[in-house]
Scaffold this motif. Structure first.
Motif, PDB file in Angstrom:
ATOM      1  N   CYS A  53       0.841  -1.205   0.000  1.00 52.14           N
ATOM      2  CA  CYS A  53       0.000   0.000   0.000  1.00 52.14           C
ATOM      3  C   CYS A  53       0.876   1.255   0.000  1.00 52.14           C
ATOM      4  O   CYS A  53       2.041   1.234   0.426  1.00 52.14           O
ATOM      5  CB  CYS A  53      -0.880   0.034   1.242  1.00 52.14           C
ATOM      6  SG  CYS A  53      -2.144  -1.242   1.300  1.00 52.14           S
ATOM      7  N   CYS A  88     -10.252   7.669   1.093  1.00 55.14           N
ATOM      8  CA  CYS A  88      -9.563   6.381   1.030  1.00 55.14           C
ATOM      9  C   CYS A  88      -8.929   6.099   2.403  1.00 55.14           C
ATOM     10  O   CYS A  88      -7.747   6.402   2.614  1.00 55.14           O
ATOM     11  CB  CYS A  88      -8.503   6.423  -0.078  1.00 55.14           C
ATOM     12  SG  CYS A  88      -7.565   4.891  -0.231  1.00 55.14           S
ATOM     13  N   PRO A  89      -9.707   5.552   3.317  1.00 60.04           N
ATOM     14  CA  PRO A  89      -9.159   5.265   4.652  1.00 60.04           C
ATOM     15  C   PRO A  89      -8.137   4.130   4.590  1.00 60.04           C
ATOM     16  O   PRO A  89      -8.245   3.237   3.738  1.00 60.04           O
ATOM     17  CB  PRO A  89     -10.391   4.832   5.463  1.00 60.04           C
ATOM     18  CG  PRO A  89     -11.585   5.084   4.593  1.00 60.04           C
ATOM     19  CD  PRO A  89     -11.095   5.116   3.173  1.00 60.04           C
ATOM     20  N   CYS A  91      -6.015   0.722   5.128  1.00 60.60           N
ATOM     21  CA  CYS A  91      -6.408  -0.655   5.411  1.00 60.60           C
ATOM     22  C   CYS A  91      -5.922  -1.055   6.812  1.00 60.60           C
ATOM     23  O   CYS A  91      -5.116  -0.359   7.442  1.00 60.60           O
ATOM     24  CB  CYS A  91      -5.857  -1.605   4.355  1.00 60.60           C
ATOM     25  SG  CYS A  91      -4.119  -2.022   4.585  1.00 60.60           S
TER      26      CYS A  91
HETATM   27  N1  THU Z   1      -4.431   0.452  -1.087  1.00 59.92           N
HETATM   28  C1  THU Z   1      -3.532   1.361  -0.591  1.00 59.92           C
HETATM   29  O1  THU Z   1      -2.465   1.591  -1.166  1.00 59.92           O
HETATM   30  N2  THU Z   1      -3.854   2.005   0.553  1.00 59.92           N
HETATM   31  C2  THU Z   1      -5.053   1.891   1.197  1.00 59.92           C
HETATM   32  O2  THU Z   1      -5.251   2.545   2.197  1.00 59.92           O
HETATM   33  C3  THU Z   1      -6.081   0.996   0.679  1.00 59.92           C
HETATM   34  C4  THU Z   1      -5.682   0.126  -0.451  1.00 59.92           C
HETATM   35  C5  THU Z   1      -4.116  -0.210  -2.359  1.00 59.92           C
HETATM   36  C6  THU Z   1      -3.846  -1.686  -2.296  1.00 59.92           C
HETATM   37  C7  THU Z   1      -4.130  -2.095  -3.723  1.00 59.92           C
HETATM   38  O3  THU Z   1      -2.976  -1.817  -4.516  1.00 59.92           O
HETATM   39  C8  THU Z   1      -5.233  -1.158  -4.160  1.00 59.92           C
HETATM   40  O4  THU Z   1      -5.192  -0.065  -3.256  1.00 59.92           O
HETATM   41  C9  THU Z   1      -6.622  -1.784  -4.144  1.00 59.92           C
HETATM   42  O5  THU Z   1      -6.876  -2.393  -2.940  1.00 59.92           O
END
Ligand code: THU
Length: 132
Positions: A53, A88-89, A91
């Motif tokens: 991420c 976009c919180p 994960c």
């Molecule tokens: N993702 C992130 O980079 N950060 C977040 O907070 C949520 C999800 C990415 C992971 C993956 O590459 C894409 O977003 C879809 O899940």
């Protein structure tokens, strides 16, 4: 560095996202206590699980350069072909990484949906986080 400037840096970082599998591009900008900003984007992989991420990219860049004290992170994300329209919180895995390095009572998380910025303390998004 205020929240809006940090959001702008997250948007810049988002342009570098490598997302051929999800087409969902995320950018993050991590503000260290010393004033440095570490940016990050998501970097996907054909084997899926090696994908990382945007937030963890930023943390890994900072920690690998000797920086471990942080104030805030800005995160923006959404489908590749347009500007983000939703928040976009982070994960759950990224929240755990924040917990490792940040004070949950003071570390701030800024989200932006293109028109509005919201801010949370880490403890609000990750209550009772695990620490070894
Ligand atoms: N993702 C992130 O980079 N950060 C977040 O907070 C949520 C999800 C990415 C992971 C993956 O590459 C894409 O977003 C879809 O899940």
């Amino acid at each position: 560095m205020n929240a809006e400037r940090l959001i702008e840096k997250a948007k810049e970082a988002r342009t570098f996202a490598y997302v051929p599998y999800s087409d969902f591009a995320v950018g993050a900008a991590l503000l260290a206590k010393n004033g440095q900003v570490f940016s990050g984007c998501n970097v996907e992989n054909g084997a899926y699980s090696p994908s990382i991420c945007a937030e963890r990219t930023a943390f890994s860049k900072a920690v690998s350069e000797g920086v471990r004290e942080f104030e805030a992170i800005a995160i923006v994300g959404g489908p590749c072909d347009k500007e983000p329209e939703n928040m976009c919180p982070p994960c759950g895995v990224c929240r755990q990484v924040m917990q490792e390095f940040c004070d949950p009572k003071t570390f701030m998380i800024y989200l932006n949906d293109g028109s509005r910025t919201v801010s949370y303390r880490l403890e609000e998004l990750f209550p009772a986080g695990f620490v070894l």
